[in-house]
Structures are given as structure tokens and as C-alpha cells.
Design an enzyme around this catalytic site. Structure first.
Site, PDB file in Angstrom:
ATOM      1  N   LYS A 135       0.815  -1.222   0.000  1.00 56.59           N
ATOM      2  CA  LYS A 135       0.000   0.000   0.000  1.00 56.59           C
ATOM      3  C   LYS A 135       0.842   1.263   0.000  1.00 56.59           C
ATOM      4  O   LYS A 135       0.393   2.317  -0.455  1.00 56.59           O
ATOM      5  CB  LYS A 135      -0.933   0.008   1.206  1.00 56.59           C
ATOM      6  CG  LYS A 135      -0.236  -0.075   2.557  1.00 56.59           C
ATOM      7  CD  LYS A 135      -1.232  -0.133   3.689  1.00 56.59           C
ATOM      8  CE  LYS A 135      -0.551  -0.415   5.022  1.00 56.59           C
ATOM      9  NZ  LYS A 135      -0.052  -1.816   5.085  1.00 56.59           N
ATOM     10  N   HIS A 168       1.978  -3.216  15.346  1.00 60.29           N
ATOM     11  CA  HIS A 168       2.517  -2.063  14.620  1.00 60.29           C
ATOM     12  C   HIS A 168       2.676  -0.945  15.628  1.00 60.29           C
ATOM     13  O   HIS A 168       1.692  -0.477  16.208  1.00 60.29           O
ATOM     14  CB  HIS A 168       1.577  -1.635  13.492  1.00 60.29           C
ATOM     15  CG  HIS A 168       2.226  -0.759  12.454  1.00 60.29           C
ATOM     16  ND1 HIS A 168       2.810   0.445  12.775  1.00 60.29           N
ATOM     17  CD2 HIS A 168       2.390  -0.906  11.112  1.00 60.29           C
ATOM     18  CE1 HIS A 168       3.296   0.997  11.667  1.00 60.29           C
ATOM     19  NE2 HIS A 168       3.064   0.198  10.657  1.00 60.29           N
ATOM     20  N   GLU A 228       6.695  -5.617   8.283  1.00 64.12           N
ATOM     21  CA  GLU A 228       5.868  -5.017   7.228  1.00 64.12           C
ATOM     22  C   GLU A 228       6.345  -3.598   6.893  1.00 64.12           C
ATOM     23  O   GLU A 228       5.569  -2.644   6.911  1.00 64.12           O
ATOM     24  CB  GLU A 228       4.399  -4.975   7.671  1.00 64.12           C
ATOM     25  CG  GLU A 228       3.818  -6.338   8.012  1.00 64.12           C
ATOM     26  CD  GLU A 228       2.455  -6.229   8.675  1.00 64.12           C
ATOM     27  OE1 GLU A 228       1.911  -5.102   8.749  1.00 64.12           O
ATOM     28  OE2 GLU A 228       1.931  -7.254   9.142  1.00 64.12           O
TER      29      GLU A 228
END
Length: 454
Positions: A68, A204, A292
Site C-alpha cells: 500500500k 505495529h 511489514e
């Protein structure tokens, strides 16, 4: 892998070899030659160096690029060639990863809240690893796992007090008590549903987190939950440390970046590696650690150039005309900006119009809290801002929307039509959100590779 071998693997993309390792000089000449008002380059050599830096800092953590952040085919393809896996948040992103040759085992569908139709589609594409952070999502994933499949479910937890520039906890992540409840609920559901397992944990810490301790505490919580999951009959093997990593160069583009403490990426990596050694004692020697990262890879490798094609000097209408106090240039009325400046009419502000705007790459001003660091060039030469006359200025993009303003009320040098603005470290959340509003095409991105001896 050398630059030459990488360029060869990307030969179908026709990468340009930039002379003297100077992509700015190359871009300015390219724009003038092709008469372009905007262009961008993706420098795969810089992308390669970021991957190498990651591997030095965290050799045991397999990076899964967050598509993304910038799904441009060159970036996705290059990262695959350099050995990265992928974090996908939609079936389209899964397909993009597969299209460059990624294996199914190299992809995690890391959207904690998913439409049922997308869960089914991702299973059809072969991917079976999903994140979740709520009861309803767990049930939804179980109900939409096809017969014969075993879903690998990853519980996303909520780190607290991370000190990140942008905290994602408002949208995703299960708290400590919620995580415990979800694991116990998963055990109960597993008694009647044999089509899933708890495969691991993810988190995250947020964007721009400068503290290795934030990752350490989150890994410790994953380890604690792993022990509980094992007591409940599961055998988690995965820790996903998420993203949030940012480069020093990209940090300068964030609003309020002065408030972020200085950090050393290698030190953060060392703290993570040390804690993963401890985690392995609980998860087992076959534990797998992934991440990520998005902007850590995408930011530095993209540079944007846009050209000024319009200018309006707004003189102060309330300022008394000083023409009577000045030697007469001629007997005619001042009709040009040059004449008015010669006669010392006060400039209130200046409006510029450029080839790239808020509906293009500069959408990150709105969506990613960015304050682009702009440099100004005349032909191929940078303007010396210390010696330039400066005025309050506004820079507008090419659409008809008055909100398409990429710089508002700032003091910058007086620019001319044909001058250029260069923005470096502009790959994260730029091209990804660009649109064709007003029928204006998304600015093209040219692939470049540095010479081997650069």
C-alpha cells in the site's frame, strides 16, 4: 546482487543508467528535453541499498514490503528480486505480489478487518495467512475458510506508549485483556471448527517510532501471549513486528519532525534482534520473524520534479502608488509585473502553478502528514536561497480545485516560469494515492539505476 545484475533482471522495464550518480541533473535535463511539467524517478540502486541496510540491521527478520505504501510495479518487482516478501491489504495487492513472481508463502494478508468476499478471494488466490484483532473478525474468517483449507490466523495486538509520530492504535490492535479473551475464544471455537489455527502474533508501533524499546516491549507481549496460546493447545510460530520504520531523510518531510528524537536504525535493529533471541526460547527454534516495512523502502528511492508553468504576482492594492516618488521610466501606465516591480510597488504575495499537486503525488500532505522539503532550480542550477529575494508564496497544483495547494503562505525565492521544484525522498504514500482528477494523468515514473562504480 550488483547494480548491473539488478538492471539486467529488470531489463524489460528499460531502466536508464544515470550519469555521475546524479538523478536530479538527469531529471531536469529530461524534463527540458521532453517538455514535461512533472516527472518522477524510482532509483532501484537506492532501493537495493535500503534492503541491504535492513539485512545488516535485522538479519533474522524477513521484510514483507507493505504494498500500500507504493504499489508501483518497479518497486514491487525490485523488492521481489531482492528477496522480500509482501504485506497485502486487499486481493488486488495479493495479485500484484503474485504477478512479480512472489510465492504464496511469501505473502501475509495483513488487514485486520476484512470483507467476507475478500477473505474468500484471497483464499482462492492461494494465500492462507490472515491477521485479526476482534471476535467478529475471528468468526468471519472461520466462516469463510473453504473446505480443505487451514487458516493461519495471526492475532494483532495493541502496543501502548510507543512514542511514534503517528499512532495506529485508534483503528487496529487488541488490548492485553482482549488478546487473552480472543485466544480463549479461539480455543473454544477450535473444538467445533478444525479449519484454522493461531499461527502467531503481529503488532505495529506506529509511524516514525524512534525507540527500540517500543518494539522490545511488543515482542515481549507476543511472547507472553505465545505461552498462553500454547497452554490452550495452539503452537504459534510467527512474530510479525509490523512497520513504522522511517529513514532519517524521510523524517525531515514529516510535519513537526523536530519533536521526534534522533535515532539510529542499527541500534533499533540490534534491540529487536536481541529480544527475538529471547522470544525463540518460547516460540521454539523454528520461530519465524517477519516485518511489514513500507516507507523504509519506498521513501528514499523516489524523487519528484515539477515545473512552474504559471505565476501571478499579487501587488498590495492598498499601498499608495509610489510612482510619483520615483524617476519616470516612461510616460506609459505600468501594465507589466516588471514595470510595477521597477517602480517598487509592494508585492503582497505570489501565486505559482505547477505540474503536480494534491491530487497527484502531493496527496501525502493531507493523508500522510507530510511537509515536503522543496528545492528550487533554474535550468539545471539550484537557486541560492540565501541571496534570493523572497516573498510570501502559494504553490498550486494543475487542477481547478482551489484546495489543490502544495505550499501555503511561505517565504520562498521569487521564481520564474520554467523554474523547477525538486522534492527528494518522495516515494511513500505519494504515487499510491495519485488520481486523474480533472482528467490530468498521473505523473510518469522513470526507472533509473546508478552506474556500477557510483
Amino acid at each position: 546482487m550488483t547494480e548491473q545484475s539488478l538492471a539486467k533482471r529488470l531489463s524489460d522495464l528499460q531502466p536508464h543508467i544515470i550519469p555521475n550518480n546524479d538523478s536530479t541533473d538527469y531529471m531536469l535535463k529530461y524534463c527540458m528535453e521532453k517538455d514535461l511539467d512533472a516527472m518522477a524517478v524510482v532509483n532501484v540502486s537506492i532501493l537495493k541499498r535500503q534492503v541491504e541496510l535492513w539485512k545488516r540491521a535485522m538479519p533474522s527478520v524477513w521484510p514483507h514490503y507493505a504494498i500500500k505504501c507504493n504499489p508501483h510495479p518497479v518497486i514491487v518487482r525490485t523488492l521481489h528480486e531482492l528477496g522480500c516478501g509482501f504485506d497485502a491489504a486487499s486481493p488486488n495487492e495479493v495479485e500484484k505480489a503474485l504477478s512479480v513472481g512472489s510465492t504464496i508463502s511469501s505473502i501475509i494478508y495483513a488487514n485486520p478487518q476484512k470483507q467476507a468476499v475478500n477473505i474468500k478471494k484471497v483464499y482462492e488466490l492461494g494465500v492462507d495467512t490472515f491477521t485479526f484483532d476482534s471476535e467478529m473478525e475471528l468468526i468471519k474468517m472461520i466462516e469463510n475458510t473453504p473446505e480443505g483449507k487451514i487458516g493461519q490466523f495471526v492475532l494483532r495486538i495493541l502496543p501502548v506508549n510507543t512514542g511514534a509520530h503517528q499512532n495506529f492504535g485508534s483503528k487496529f490492535g487488541a488490548s492485553k485483556k482482549e488478546s487473552e479473551r480472543l485466544l480463549k475464544l479461539a480455543q473454544r471455537l477450535a473444538q467445533t471448527h478444525k479449519n484454522f489455527t493461531i499461527a502467531g502474533f503481529s503488532f505495529h508501533v506506529g509511524t516514525g517510532c524512534p525507540f527500540g524499546e517500543a518494539y522490545v516491549k511488543a515482542i515481549q507481549e507476543c511472547t507472553r501471549l505465545c505461552s498462553l496460546a500454547q497452554e490452550l493447545g495452539f503452537a504459534p510460530k510467527l512474530i510479525d513486528i509490523g512497520g513504522g520504520f522511517i529513514t532519517q531523510e524521510a523524517l525531515l518531510h514529516l510535519k513537526d519532525h523536530e519533536s521526534i528524537p534522533s535515532f539510529n536504525f542499527m541500534d533499533i535493529g540490534a534491540a529487536i534482534e536481541k529480544q527475538l533471541i529471547e522470544a525463540r526460547k518460547v516460540f521454539g527454534e523454528d520461530m519465524k520473524a517477519i516485518s511489514e516495512p513500507g516507507r523504509f523502502f519506498a521513501s528514499n528511492c523516489v524523487k519528484l520534479v515539477t515545473r512552474i508553468y504559471g505565476r501571478r504576482i499579487m501587488f498590495d492594492d492598498n499601498e499608495p502608488d509610489v510612482i510619483e516618488q520615483m524617476p519616470k521610466v516612461d510616460e506609459e501606465e505600468s501594465l507589466t509585473e516588471s514595470d510595477m516591480m521597477i517602480r517598487q510597488n509592494k508585492i503582497e504575495h505570489v501565486k505559482y502553478y505547477v505540474g503536480e499537486g494534491m491530487y497527484g503525488y502531493f496527496n501525502n500532505i493531507m493523508f500522510d502528514h507530510v511537509l515536503p522539503n522543496m528545492r528550487f532550480f533554474r535550468n539545471e542550477f539550484p537557486l541560492d536561497e540565501q541571496d534570493c529575494e523572497k516573498h510570501i508564496s502559494y504553490i498550486f497544483g494543475p487542477t481547478c480545485d482551489s484546495m489543490d495547494c502544495i505550499l501555503e503562505g511561505k517565504q520562498i525565492p521569487l521564481l520564474e516560469i520554467g523554474d523547477f521544484i525538486v522534492v527528494e525522498c518522495f516515494g511513500a504514500y505519494t504515487w499510491a494515492g495519485a488520481t486523474e482528477f480533472n482528467g490530468i494523468a498521473v505523473t510518469q515514473m522513470v526507472t533509473v539505476v546508478e552506474p556500477e562504480d557510483a
